[in-house]
Design an enzyme around this catalytic site. Sequence first.
Site, PDB file in Angstrom:
ATOM      1  N   ASP A   1      56.385  35.222  45.286  1.00  0.00           N
ATOM      2  CA  ASP A   1      56.079  33.987  45.996  1.00  0.00           C
ATOM      3  C   ASP A   1      56.086  34.217  47.509  1.00  0.00           C
ATOM      4  O   ASP A   1      55.167  33.788  48.214  1.00  0.00           O
ATOM      5  CB  ASP A   1      57.085  32.900  45.601  1.00  0.00           C
ATOM      6  CG  ASP A   1      56.653  31.523  46.049  1.00  0.00           C
ATOM      7  OD1 ASP A   1      55.497  31.136  45.749  1.00  0.00           O
ATOM      8  OD2 ASP A   1      57.462  30.826  46.690  1.00  0.00           O
TER       9      ASP A   1
ATOM     10  N   ALA B   1      63.529  38.886  36.645  1.00  0.00           N
ATOM     11  CA  ALA B   1      62.349  38.032  36.818  1.00  0.00           C
ATOM     12  C   ALA B   1      62.622  36.931  37.840  1.00  0.00           C
ATOM     13  O   ALA B   1      61.728  36.546  38.600  1.00  0.00           O
ATOM     14  CB  ALA B   1      61.932  37.430  35.476  1.00  0.00           C
TER      15      ALA B   1
ATOM     16  N   GLY C   1      62.192  38.623  41.037  1.00  0.00           N
ATOM     17  CA  GLY C   1      60.779  38.990  41.171  1.00  0.00           C
ATOM     18  C   GLY C   1      59.885  37.809  41.467  1.00  0.00           C
ATOM     19  O   GLY C   1      58.916  37.924  42.226  1.00  0.00           O
ATOM     20  N   ASP C   2      60.202  36.658  40.891  1.00  0.00           N
ATOM     21  CA  ASP C   2      59.446  35.439  41.168  1.00  0.00           C
ATOM     22  C   ASP C   2      59.513  35.103  42.657  1.00  0.00           C
ATOM     23  O   ASP C   2      58.498  34.786  43.280  1.00  0.00           O
ATOM     24  CB  ASP C   2      60.010  34.287  40.326  1.00  0.00           C
ATOM     25  CG  ASP C   2      59.341  32.962  40.637  1.00  0.00           C
ATOM     26  OD1 ASP C   2      58.130  32.823  40.357  1.00  0.00           O
ATOM     27  OD2 ASP C   2      60.030  32.064  41.167  1.00  0.00           O
ATOM     28  N   ALA C   3      60.699  35.208  43.230  1.00  0.00           N
ATOM     29  CA  ALA C   3      60.867  34.913  44.658  1.00  0.00           C
ATOM     30  C   ALA C   3      60.147  35.950  45.520  1.00  0.00           C
ATOM     31  O   ALA C   3      59.520  35.599  46.526  1.00  0.00           O
ATOM     32  CB  ALA C   3      62.352  34.868  45.001  1.00  0.00           C
TER      33      ALA C   3
END
Length: 135
Positions: A32, A24, A27-29
């Site tokens: 974004d 995660a 995945g967040d990066a």
Amino acid sequence: MSDFELLDGLEFERPDQISAPALAFIGDAVYDLYIRGLLISQGIRNTGRLHNSAVGYVKASKQREAYESILNMLTDTELQITKRGRNANMGSIPKNADPADYSFATAFETLLGYLYLINDRNRLLEILNKAAGEK
């Protein structure tokens, strides 16, 4: 999208063995950066407007909506990855996020991190485009 691979040359254990919170985190990066690129491609140049528009995509409630929009297109393996993310103990939840939204947002980010690390670029873009309402 360019052929530049940000993590080229780095060694990873098998992505299916990496913890859901770590997937995660990647995945967040990924999400974004995708959203920032999408907004720039739409001609938005003012940094304040870019930031506010990006928040509209990346907040937990919107990521939950993105997750729900792609659910019917996921493979069994992808569903397993998202389930790991949804059930992961992520520690503290941001005070402005609903716990259920945050759980589904984490599931979504876990899938993006997994697809990025297995280098399934076509599938990653298919999911990102659908989640963001593109194509």
